[in-house]
Design an enzyme around this catalytic site. Structure first.
Site, mmCIF file in Angstrom:
data_model
loop_
_atom_site.group_PDB
_atom_site.id
_atom_site.type_symbol
_atom_site.label_atom_id
_atom_site.label_comp_id
_atom_site.label_asym_id
_atom_site.label_seq_id
_atom_site.Cartn_x
_atom_site.Cartn_y
_atom_site.Cartn_z
ATOM 1 N N LYS A 36 0.829 -1.219 0.000
ATOM 2 C CA LYS A 36 0.000 0.000 0.000
ATOM 3 C C LYS A 36 0.857 1.261 0.000
ATOM 4 C CE LYS A 36 -0.671 0.005 5.034
ATOM 5 N NZ LYS A 36 -1.646 0.062 6.110
ATOM 6 N N TYR A 46 12.950 -0.495 9.564
ATOM 7 C CA TYR A 46 13.360 0.231 10.782
ATOM 8 C C TYR A 46 14.021 -0.666 11.821
ATOM 9 C CZ TYR A 46 10.776 3.940 8.615
ATOM 10 O OH TYR A 46 10.370 4.883 7.719
ATOM 11 N N GLN A 48 16.494 -2.392 14.053
ATOM 12 C CA GLN A 48 17.817 -1.875 14.412
ATOM 13 C C GLN A 48 18.743 -2.967 14.928
ATOM 14 O OE1 GLN A 48 17.668 1.407 17.178
ATOM 15 N NE2 GLN A 48 16.647 2.764 15.749
ATOM 16 N N GLY A 50 18.941 -6.316 15.238
ATOM 17 C CA GLY A 50 19.464 -7.381 14.391
ATOM 18 C C GLY A 50 18.617 -8.632 14.396
ATOM 19 N N GLU A 116 20.798 -8.726 23.544
ATOM 20 C CA GLU A 116 19.632 -7.909 23.933
ATOM 21 C C GLU A 116 18.923 -8.600 25.085
ATOM 22 O OE1 GLU A 116 17.295 -6.991 20.420
ATOM 23 O OE2 GLU A 116 19.089 -6.388 19.335
ATOM 24 N N ASP A 223 -3.868 -4.287 9.034
ATOM 25 C CA ASP A 223 -4.865 -4.560 7.979
ATOM 26 C C ASP A 223 -5.110 -6.060 7.767
ATOM 27 O OD1 ASP A 223 -4.677 -1.830 7.708
ATOM 28 O OD2 ASP A 223 -3.692 -1.864 5.760
ATOM 29 N N HIS A 244 8.157 -1.494 23.512
ATOM 30 C CA HIS A 244 9.621 -1.443 23.594
ATOM 31 C C HIS A 244 9.978 -0.471 24.716
ATOM 32 C CE1 HIS A 244 13.823 -1.063 22.649
ATOM 33 N NE2 HIS A 244 13.709 -2.009 21.733
ATOM 34 N N ARG A 292 11.777 -7.833 27.781
ATOM 35 C CA ARG A 292 11.150 -6.530 27.536
ATOM 36 C C ARG A 292 9.931 -6.214 28.377
ATOM 37 N NH1 ARG A 292 11.543 -5.918 21.133
ATOM 38 N NH2 ARG A 292 13.791 -5.779 21.294
ATOM 39 N N HIS A 353 5.301 -1.540 20.101
ATOM 40 C CA HIS A 353 6.404 -1.935 19.213
ATOM 41 C C HIS A 353 6.087 -3.159 18.361
ATOM 42 C CE1 HIS A 353 10.575 -2.362 18.011
ATOM 43 N NE2 HIS A 353 10.628 -3.579 18.514
ATOM 44 N N ARG A 388 7.549 -11.723 22.991
ATOM 45 C CA ARG A 388 8.593 -12.078 22.027
ATOM 46 C C ARG A 388 9.990 -11.787 22.566
ATOM 47 N NH1 ARG A 388 11.292 -8.918 17.746
ATOM 48 N NH2 ARG A 388 10.257 -7.148 18.716
HETATM 49 P P1 FAD Z 1 6.551 -5.328 7.443
HETATM 50 O O1 FAD Z 1 8.006 -5.275 7.259
HETATM 51 O O2 FAD Z 1 5.960 -4.340 8.363
HETATM 52 O O3 FAD Z 1 5.850 -5.173 6.019
HETATM 53 C C1 FAD Z 1 4.454 -5.030 5.932
HETATM 54 C C2 FAD Z 1 4.089 -4.766 4.488
HETATM 55 O O4 FAD Z 1 2.690 -4.936 4.296
HETATM 56 C C3 FAD Z 1 4.388 -3.352 4.013
HETATM 57 O O5 FAD Z 1 4.917 -3.442 2.703
HETATM 58 C C4 FAD Z 1 3.022 -2.686 3.972
HETATM 59 O O6 FAD Z 1 2.914 -1.629 3.055
HETATM 60 C C5 FAD Z 1 2.180 -3.872 3.536
HETATM 61 N N1 FAD Z 1 0.754 -3.724 3.833
HETATM 62 C C6 FAD Z 1 0.154 -3.633 5.042
HETATM 63 N N2 FAD Z 1 -1.182 -3.522 4.895
HETATM 64 C C7 FAD Z 1 -1.430 -3.543 3.570
HETATM 65 C C8 FAD Z 1 -2.609 -3.447 2.785
HETATM 66 N N3 FAD Z 1 -3.827 -3.290 3.325
HETATM 67 N N4 FAD Z 1 -2.486 -3.486 1.443
HETATM 68 C C9 FAD Z 1 -1.273 -3.619 0.841
HETATM 69 N N5 FAD Z 1 -0.128 -3.700 1.536
HETATM 70 C C10 FAD Z 1 -0.207 -3.673 2.882
HETATM 71 N N6 FAD Z 1 12.728 -7.359 14.839
HETATM 72 C C11 FAD Z 1 13.875 -8.070 14.946
HETATM 73 O O7 FAD Z 1 13.859 -9.290 14.839
HETATM 74 N N7 FAD Z 1 15.055 -7.404 15.182
HETATM 75 C C12 FAD Z 1 15.136 -6.070 15.310
HETATM 76 O O8 FAD Z 1 16.211 -5.528 15.485
HETATM 77 C C13 FAD Z 1 13.939 -5.312 15.226
HETATM 78 N N8 FAD Z 1 13.956 -3.968 15.389
HETATM 79 C C14 FAD Z 1 12.799 -3.260 15.177
HETATM 80 C C15 FAD Z 1 12.846 -1.879 15.251
HETATM 81 C C16 FAD Z 1 11.717 -1.134 14.956
HETATM 82 C C17 FAD Z 1 11.754 0.360 15.032
HETATM 83 C C18 FAD Z 1 10.523 -1.791 14.607
HETATM 84 C C19 FAD Z 1 9.286 -1.025 14.286
HETATM 85 C C20 FAD Z 1 10.451 -3.173 14.581
HETATM 86 C C21 FAD Z 1 11.598 -3.922 14.854
HETATM 87 N N9 FAD Z 1 11.579 -5.305 14.805
HETATM 88 C C22 FAD Z 1 12.740 -6.011 14.953
HETATM 89 C C23 FAD Z 1 10.369 -6.021 14.393
HETATM 90 C C24 FAD Z 1 10.494 -6.387 12.912
HETATM 91 O O9 FAD Z 1 11.128 -5.344 12.218
HETATM 92 C C25 FAD Z 1 9.138 -6.639 12.281
HETATM 93 O O10 FAD Z 1 8.385 -7.503 13.075
HETATM 94 C C26 FAD Z 1 9.296 -7.282 10.917
HETATM 95 O O11 FAD Z 1 10.162 -6.521 10.124
HETATM 96 C C27 FAD Z 1 7.940 -7.409 10.232
HETATM 97 O O12 FAD Z 1 8.136 -7.817 8.919
HETATM 98 P P2 FAD Z 1 6.885 -8.146 8.009
HETATM 99 O O13 FAD Z 1 7.427 -8.549 6.696
HETATM 100 O O14 FAD Z 1 5.996 -9.085 8.721
HETATM 101 O O15 FAD Z 1 6.075 -6.766 7.905
HETATM 102 C C1 SIN Z 2 15.779 -3.367 19.142
HETATM 103 O O1 SIN Z 2 16.706 -3.214 18.367
HETATM 104 O O2 SIN Z 2 15.797 -3.038 20.324
HETATM 105 C C2 SIN Z 2 14.537 -3.983 18.631
HETATM 106 C C3 SIN Z 2 14.745 -5.425 18.496
HETATM 107 C C4 SIN Z 2 13.447 -6.141 18.320
HETATM 108 O O3 SIN Z 2 12.382 -5.547 18.355
HETATM 109 O O4 SIN Z 2 13.512 -7.368 18.175
#
Ligand code: FAD
Ligand code: SIN
Length: 545
Positions: A36, A46, A48, A50, A116, A223, A244, A292, A353, A388
């Site tokens: 979307k 985002y 960070q 790992g 962590e 969604d 977080h 956490r 988070h 988690r």
């Molecule tokens: P996302 O990467 O969120 O992708 C979702 C996708 O779905 C996007 O492309 C979005 O546009 C699409 N989408 C959603 N709704 C719709 C719709 N209705 N129609 C079309 N498209 C749609 N996890 C770790 O393991 N290590 C970390 O260091 C870590 N750090 C983090 C730091 C931050 C700031 C955040 C926010 C999260 C962190 N996490 C971390 C968690 C981790 O990043 C996420 O859980 C993971 O990346 C989710 O991946 P995903 O592919 O499931 O979803």
């Molecule tokens: C962080 O880097 O503190 C986020 C890691 C995570 O959400 O797994």
């Protein structure tokens, strides 16, 4: 109307990993990836800290990673799934390295490993403090070089198409709800289009935007979960929202909060309260590196006790060179708002988070709806239980994308299966799937009806369904959500659809599911803390809605 073999909704780590695998394995099939937003605007970008993975067998072991995950999950993890993810993790991480993702290395070529909260060993591979950005980059590069993947941006998936759209009654008791594809709002044409697919994978990410303060970008509106719930699929454990502990506290700044990765505490950062006291030792013997849920609750309690809106993260004792080498992004961000981490402490507070619950799947990523897989943060696979373990989600997304792919392969080889190729005509009544009916709808008169309702929702969820909950707060939240739901449904029935309205509607549904799950859980466990039931119940159960 379009037809595709594989429809992937979401372009984060889960969606892109699956898309690459099926596209590679079936070069003659069509793979359609939709998002979307822009290609890389995802939670993934985002990340960070790992990716947690055992790749140093001398000092670490699968057993230790399994044990850490189970302890964090507080009795609710599916042990088989934990074992699967931990043991299959190293192969998946090697795959993304082969696709071009780079993780930091020591001078001798061995990987640098961070630590962590909740981890007993140093096992987190990272790319400085921008690991997700690097992984997303590698995945997008790989997808771009794959000729049978079509990538459509700015297409908002509205709903899953099932028998319901053919005029059949579908409810939670309907045995074989089947997914035929989706309706999408094409944000360029503003029209709702119909996409039919053999297999659909939901990889729509998290729902942090349901809360006022979140580390999640604006796409994280739950969604996928809302769509599955509307389609009468199973959703579970929605009450386990992970806050977080250390988002940067920036008064007046709206929207996504900047994260200060837990890896900073892994390298020695110390939380201090208003009086400068390192308070975590009063809460847990693991101090700043407790899981956490414990750290976030401790901070919440210190903020309430001392009447402040944040606590401090003290990094003044760090060697500046070492800090900037591991955390250049954080260093720059802090400096940009006048915080020199070598001289000043960083103001931090908890922020929504991660969603531990979601679309219920089995160990192959299959949802309760036929032909529909779910993977990544939108799914509830059983890995995380009630909380988690840090850095386990990128790993889970990759392991389950692979398992969804493996299961998809069997769909082609099993003669009894009803998998339809996009080149085949749909059989029987499936050709009767109607176009979207927008008759009688008009442009909403005022956008403020949507923006104000969103603010109310975030306020209600933050005030009543945050880190600490109780029965009265949950009842209040439910009453307010009921009203918001009613008003938004009226708007939905009468308005031409916009992403803002669709997201609001989905977020109200997700808020409802969180409150409902929290209400059913008569105990405190993991991330769900209810002062009316401060202990754990003997009944260990998932709340399935
Ligand atoms: P996302 O990467 O969120 O992708 C979702 C996708 O779905 C996007 O492309 C979005 O546009 C699409 N989408 C959603 N709704 C719709 C719709 N209705 N129609 C079309 N498209 C749609 N996890 C770790 O393991 N290590 C970390 O260091 C870590 N750090 C983090 C730091 C931050 C700031 C955040 C926010 C999260 C962190 N996490 C971390 C968690 C981790 O990043 C996420 O859980 C993971 O990346 C989710 O991946 P995903 O592919 O499931 O979803
Ligand atoms: C962080 O880097 O503190 C986020 C890691 C995570 O959400 O797994």
């Amino acid at each position: 109307m379009r037809k595709t073999d594989f429809l992937v909704i979401g372009s984060g780590i889960a969606g892109l990993t699956y898309a690459l695998k099926v596209a590679n394995r079936f070069p003659e099939k069509k793979v359609l990836v939709m998002t979307k937003a822009t290609a890389d605007e995802t939670n993934t970008k985002y990340a960070q800290g790992g990716i947690a993975v055992v790749n140093d067998m001398e000092n670490d072991s699968f057993e230790k990673h399994i044990e850490d995950t189970l302890i964090a999950g507080d009795g609710l993890c599916n042990e088989k799934v934990v074992e699967i993810v931990v043991k299959e993790g190293p192969d998946r991480v090697q795959e993304i390295i082969d696709w071009g993702a780079q993780f930091d290395k020591e001078a001798d070529g061995d990987y640098k490993r961070g630590k962590e909260g909740g981890h007993s060993e140093f096992r987190i591979l990272h790319h400085k403090d921008v690991t997700g950005k690097e992984m997303e980059r590698a995945l997008i590069d790989a997808v771009n070089s794959q000729t049978n993947i079509e990538f459509i941006k700015h297409c908002f998936v509205v709903d899953i198409i099932t028998q319901h759209h053919l005029g059949y009654l579908v409810n939670k008791a309907t045995p074989d709800v089947e997914c035929y594809g989706v309706y999408v709002l094409n944000q360029e044409t503003n029209k709702i289009e119909k996409i039919l697919a053999g297999i659909t994978l939901l990889a729509t990410g998290g729902n942090g935007q349901v809360y006022r303060t979140t580390t999640n970008p604006s796409i994280a509106t739950g969604d996928g979960v809302a769509m599955v719930y509307r389609a009468k699929g199973r959703v579970e454990n929605m009450e386990f929202i992970q806050f977080h502990p250390t988002a940067l506290y920036e008064p007046g700044v709206k929207g996504q909060a900047f994260l200060i990765t837990e890896a900073v505490r892994g390298d020695g950062g110390i939380l201090r309260n208003k009086n400068g006291e390192a308070f975590m030792e009063r809460y847990d013997e693991r101090k700043d590196l407790a899981p956490r849920d414990i750290v976030a609750r401790a901070i919440d309690s210190e903020m309430k006790r001392t009447g402040t809106e944040h606590v401090w993260l003290d990094c003044r004792h760090f060697d500046k060179e070492k800090f900037t080498e591991h955390f250049p992004n954080i260093y720059e961000k802090c400096l940009s708002i006048g915080i020199d981490i070598t001289k000043h402490m960083i103001p931090v507070s908890p922020a929504a988070h991660y969603s531990c619950g979601g679309i219920k799947t089995d160990e192959w990523g299959r949802s309760s709806i036929k032909n529909l897989y779910a993977c990544g943060e939108c799914a509830s696979t059983g890995l995380h239980g009630a909380n988690r373990l840090a850095s386990n989600s990128l790993l889970e997304a990759m392991v389950f994308a692979h398992r969804c792919y493996m299961d998809s392969i069997t769909r082609f080889t099993d003669a009894t299966d009803t998998f339809r190729s996009a080149s085949e005509p749909l059989k029987g009544t499936h050709d009767d799937i109607p176009d979207w009916n927008a008759a009688g709808t008009t442009e909403p008169r005022e956008m403020i009806l949507i923006t104000q309702s969103l603010k109310e929702l975030q306020q209600v969820m933050s005030d009543y369904v945050g880190i600490v909950r109780n029965n009265v707060r949950l009842q209040r939240a439910m009453r307010r959500l009921d009203l918001l739901w009613e008003e938004t449904e009226d708007l939905y029935e009468s308005s031409t659809l916009s992403p803002q309205l669709l997201e609001l509607r989905n977020m109200i549904t997700v808020g409802y599911l969180i409150v409902k799950g929290a209400g059913f859980r008569k105990e405190s466990r993991g991330l769900h803390y209810n002062t009316d039931y401060p202990s754990k119940s003997n009944l260990v159960q998932n709340i399935v809605l």
